[in-house]
Motif scaffolding. Structure first.
Motif, PDB file in Angstrom:
ATOM      1  N   GLY A 283       0.774  -1.225   0.000  1.00 32.62           N
ATOM      2  CA  GLY A 283       0.000   0.000   0.000  1.00 32.62           C
ATOM      3  C   GLY A 283       0.807   1.278   0.000  1.00 32.62           C
ATOM      4  N   ASP A 284       2.122   1.164   0.068  1.00 31.13           N
ATOM      5  CA  ASP A 284       2.995   2.336   0.029  1.00 31.13           C
ATOM      6  C   ASP A 284       3.830   2.336  -1.242  1.00 31.13           C
ATOM      7  N   LEU A 285       4.176   3.522  -1.695  1.00 31.44           N
ATOM      8  CA  LEU A 285       5.098   3.698  -2.811  1.00 31.44           C
ATOM      9  C   LEU A 285       6.427   4.199  -2.269  1.00 31.44           C
ATOM     10  N   PHE A 286       7.505   3.531  -2.643  1.00 30.60           N
ATOM     11  CA  PHE A 286       8.855   3.979  -2.303  1.00 30.60           C
ATOM     12  C   PHE A 286       9.475   4.531  -3.578  1.00 30.60           C
ATOM     13  N   ILE A 287       9.864   5.808  -3.546  1.00 31.74           N
ATOM     14  CA  ILE A 287      10.374   6.490  -4.737  1.00 31.74           C
ATOM     15  C   ILE A 287      11.772   7.011  -4.463  1.00 31.74           C
ATOM     16  N   GLY A 288      12.707   6.670  -5.330  1.00 37.07           N
ATOM     17  CA  GLY A 288      14.082   7.122  -5.176  1.00 37.07           C
ATOM     18  C   GLY A 288      14.291   8.506  -5.748  1.00 37.07           C
ATOM     19  N   GLY A 289      14.897   9.397  -4.964  1.00 40.47           N
ATOM     20  CA  GLY A 289      15.173  10.754  -5.404  1.00 40.47           C
ATOM     21  C   GLY A 289      16.600  10.908  -5.886  1.00 40.47           C
ATOM     22  N   VAL A 290      16.754  11.371  -7.138  1.00 39.78           N
ATOM     23  CA  VAL A 290      18.086  11.597  -7.713  1.00 39.78           C
ATOM     24  C   VAL A 290      18.569  12.961  -7.262  1.00 39.78           C
ATOM     25  N   GLY A 291      19.392  12.973  -6.245  1.00 42.13           N
ATOM     26  CA  GLY A 291      19.968  14.193  -5.705  1.00 42.13           C
ATOM     27  C   GLY A 291      21.206  13.846  -4.911  1.00 42.13           C
ATOM     28  N   ASP A 292      21.867  14.846  -4.388  1.00 40.59           N
ATOM     29  CA  ASP A 292      23.071  14.623  -3.600  1.00 40.59           C
ATOM     30  C   ASP A 292      23.059  15.565  -2.395  1.00 40.59           C
ATOM     31  N   PRO A 293      22.678  15.062  -1.200  1.00 43.98           N
ATOM     32  CA  PRO A 293      22.353  13.662  -0.926  1.00 43.98           C
ATOM     33  C   PRO A 293      20.955  13.307  -1.409  1.00 43.98           C
ATOM     34  N   GLY A 294      20.797  12.022  -1.735  1.00 40.41           N
ATOM     35  CA  GLY A 294      19.523  11.545  -2.223  1.00 40.41           C
ATOM     36  C   GLY A 294      18.515  11.366  -1.107  1.00 40.41           C
ATOM     37  N   VAL A 295      17.284  11.066  -1.519  1.00 38.93           N
ATOM     38  CA  VAL A 295      16.197  10.867  -0.571  1.00 38.93           C
ATOM     39  C   VAL A 295      15.297   9.766  -1.106  1.00 38.93           C
ATOM     40  N   ILE A 296      14.597   9.071  -0.225  1.00 42.52           N
ATOM     41  CA  ILE A 296      13.559   8.130  -0.627  1.00 42.52           C
ATOM     42  C   ILE A 296      12.247   8.628  -0.046  1.00 42.52           C
ATOM     43  N   TRP A 297      11.278   8.883  -0.927  1.00 37.27           N
ATOM     44  CA  TRP A 297       9.971   9.332  -0.482  1.00 37.27           C
ATOM     45  C   TRP A 297       9.069   8.116  -0.271  1.00 37.27           C
ATOM     46  N   VAL A 298       8.297   8.133   0.808  1.00 37.11           N
ATOM     47  CA  VAL A 298       7.324   7.077   1.074  1.00 37.11           C
ATOM     48  C   VAL A 298       5.937   7.709   0.966  1.00 37.11           C
ATOM     49  N   VAL A 299       5.119   7.185   0.051  1.00 36.22           N
ATOM     50  CA  VAL A 299       3.830   7.788  -0.275  1.00 36.22           C
ATOM     51  C   VAL A 299       2.724   6.753  -0.109  1.00 36.22           C
ATOM     52  N   ASP A 300       1.610   7.159   0.463  1.00 38.69           N
ATOM     53  CA  ASP A 300       0.433   6.309   0.536  1.00 38.69           C
ATOM     54  C   ASP A 300      -0.143   6.197  -0.875  1.00 38.69           C
ATOM     55  N   ALA A 301      -0.177   4.975  -1.423  1.00 35.73           N
ATOM     56  CA  ALA A 301      -0.605   4.798  -2.811  1.00 35.73           C
ATOM     57  C   ALA A 301      -2.078   5.118  -3.024  1.00 35.73           C
ATOM     58  N   LYS A 302      -2.885   4.992  -1.979  1.00 34.23           N
ATOM     59  CA  LYS A 302      -4.315   5.266  -2.107  1.00 34.23           C
ATOM     60  C   LYS A 302      -4.603   6.757  -2.094  1.00 34.23           C
ATOM     61  N   THR A 303      -4.012   7.461  -1.147  1.00 34.18           N
ATOM     62  CA  THR A 303      -4.303   8.890  -1.006  1.00 34.18           C
ATOM     63  C   THR A 303      -3.319   9.777  -1.757  1.00 34.18           C
ATOM     64  N   MET A 304      -2.177   9.219  -2.147  1.00 34.91           N
ATOM     65  CA  MET A 304      -1.084   9.963  -2.778  1.00 34.91           C
ATOM     66  C   MET A 304      -0.572  11.072  -1.872  1.00 34.91           C
ATOM     67  N   LYS A 305      -0.580  10.810  -0.565  1.00 39.78           N
ATOM     68  CA  LYS A 305      -0.036  11.739   0.408  1.00 39.78           C
ATOM     69  C   LYS A 305       1.338  11.257   0.864  1.00 39.78           C
ATOM     70  N   LEU A 306       2.261  12.190   1.053  1.00 40.65           N
ATOM     71  CA  LEU A 306       3.601  11.858   1.527  1.00 40.65           C
ATOM     72  C   LEU A 306       3.544  11.421   2.990  1.00 40.65           C
ATOM     73  N   LYS A 307       4.069  10.217   3.268  1.00 36.02           N
ATOM     74  CA  LYS A 307       4.064   9.684   4.628  1.00 36.02           C
ATOM     75  C   LYS A 307       5.391   9.909   5.346  1.00 36.02           C
ATOM     76  N   ALA A 308       6.493   9.817   4.598  1.00 41.97           N
ATOM     77  CA  ALA A 308       7.810   9.927   5.231  1.00 41.97           C
ATOM     78  C   ALA A 308       8.861  10.256   4.191  1.00 41.97           C
ATOM     79  N   ARG A 309       9.943  10.846   4.669  1.00 45.18           N
ATOM     80  CA  ARG A 309      11.146  11.049   3.875  1.00 45.18           C
ATOM     81  C   ARG A 309      12.277  10.280   4.522  1.00 45.18           C
ATOM     82  N   ILE A 310      12.945   9.436   3.750  1.00 48.23           N
ATOM     83  CA  ILE A 310      14.139   8.744   4.239  1.00 48.23           C
ATOM     84  C   ILE A 310      15.331   9.537   3.696  1.00 48.23           C
ATOM     85  N   LYS A 311      15.953  10.313   4.574  1.00 47.65           N
ATOM     86  CA  LYS A 311      16.986  11.247   4.151  1.00 47.65           C
ATOM     87  C   LYS A 311      18.380  10.627   4.194  1.00 47.65           C
TER      88      LYS A 311
END
Length: 364
Positions: free
Chosen positions: A164-192
């Motif tokens: 039920g969650d989407l994990f999205i890799g962010g291309v940056g330096d430093p990078g980030v992984i966004w965790v999104v609720d797939a149903k609501t499309m709301k951001l749940k967390a940032r893995i920095k």
């Protein structure tokens, strides 16, 4: 509709594209061409292969079993073309059954287990889109706020659905992984602090952990419940790596990680120790593990081949050669079919020699 490619964004755009192709200055083609399906095999001697020539800027794919559809993300051209396309194909014949023309460019793809929705990353705009798999309509979007020092969006590269969650890799330096609720499309967390250029992402049922690769040569071991990075595995030899895509053999606890840029190899990690126990030498971009057939598939962009390996011995059982460059791989749920996107060569002005294609390989 806003323009997606401005001169000051060119460096960031090419960085995002490079994170998908790992080849310098590779952008989608300038010219457009009407899609055409080639019903005959790519090579007359190989009856396993069916090829469809679609258009510019093809990247990742997703399957919807519920709708009997193969979706292909297209970024189209960077020059003089705003937006992209999501192609919908018959997974057996590769005939085009639908098209969604989007105002943003599409790169990564994922689907939910039911196949009712597919998700695309709009990398140049730091955005993800939810798409109805039946109608092809864009249902929702989420734009991430992270920017580089130049003010450009962090590229949203790989997208992975997990419980039920989407994990999205962010291309940056430093990078980030966004965790999104797939149903609501709301951001749940940032893995920095996820290292430079987060690339591949998968989930392991063996360890109940998310694994993410990055351009700094790390495999991040992430707790999907707490969203914490618990470990950072490296090859441990002091050399530079730009790790890319991942696959897992759950039965043996082996994690396969490709490097198509710096090391030209596939690393085999022991998930229980985090140590590299084997290497498969040669350029390697996409990788998939097939439990049903006990096989591994590797796309070799530079060598223009797709390899079929015995997963136990890692010996090459078969290979398919192409006139263009294999990029992304997708395995059917039944393990009987492998899909491959094929990229064209690029000219000095970033145009290509023709449109990109999709290949269907009937495994045997």
């Amino acid at each position: 509709m806003k323009a997606l490619f401005k001169p000051r964004h060119s460096a960031a755009a090419l960085a995002v594209v490079a994170a998908f192709t790992l080849s310098a200055c590779q952008a989608p083609a300038q010219k457009t061409q009407a899609p055409a399906v080639v019903a005959a095999p790519a090579k007359a001697a190989d009856s396993q292969i069916t090829k469809a020539t679609l258009g510019d800027g093809l990247y990742e794919m997703a399957l919807s079993g519920q709708n009997n559809a193969l979706f292909v993300a297209s970024a189209q051209s960077f020059k003089d073309v705003n937006g992209g396309v999501i192609y919908r194909l018959d997974p057996a014949t590769l005939k085009i059954t639908g098209e969604t023309h989007t105002d943003l460019k599409n790169f990564g793809m994922a689907s939910n287990p039911e196949g009712s929705e597919v998700f695309a990353t709009n990398s140049l705009d730091g955005t993800i889109s939810k798409i109805d798999a039946k109608s092809g309509k864009v249902l929702q979007r989420l734009e991430f706020s992270e920017r580089s020092k130049d003010g450009d969006h962090y590229g949203a590269r790989e997208i992975f659905w997990h419980k039920g969650d989407l994990f999205i890799g962010g291309v940056g330096d430093p990078g980030v992984i966004w965790v999104v609720d797939a149903k609501t499309m709301k951001l749940k967390a940032r893995i920095k602090n996820a290292g430079k250029w987060v690339t591949g992402i998968i989930y392991s049922p063996v360890t109940d952990r998310i694994y993410a690769a990055n351009g700094g040569g790390e495999v991040l071991v992430i707790n999907p419940h707490s969203h914490k990075i618990e470990k950072r595995w490296t090859p441990g030899d002091g050399k530079e790596y730009l790790l890319l895509n991942l696959a897992e053999d759950p039965a043996t606890g082996r994690l396969f990680v490709t490097d198509d840029s710096k090391a030209k190899t596939t690393l085999v990690f022991d998930e229980h120790t985090g140590k590299v126990i084997k290497r498969i030498e040669g350029d390697a971009l996409g990788i998939k593990f097939n439990a049903k057939r006990n096989e591994i598939y590797i796309s070799q962009r530079e060598s223009q081949k797709v390899l079929q390996l015995n997963a136990t011995t890692l010996a090459v059982k078969n290979s398919w050669s192409f006139d263009t460059h294999p990029n992304s791989l997708l395995l059917s749920a039944d393990g009987e079919t492998l899909y491959v996107t094929l990229k064209q060569d690029f000219n000095k002005d970033n145009t290509t020699k023709g449109p990109d294609s999709v290949v269907r390989i009937a495994l045997k």
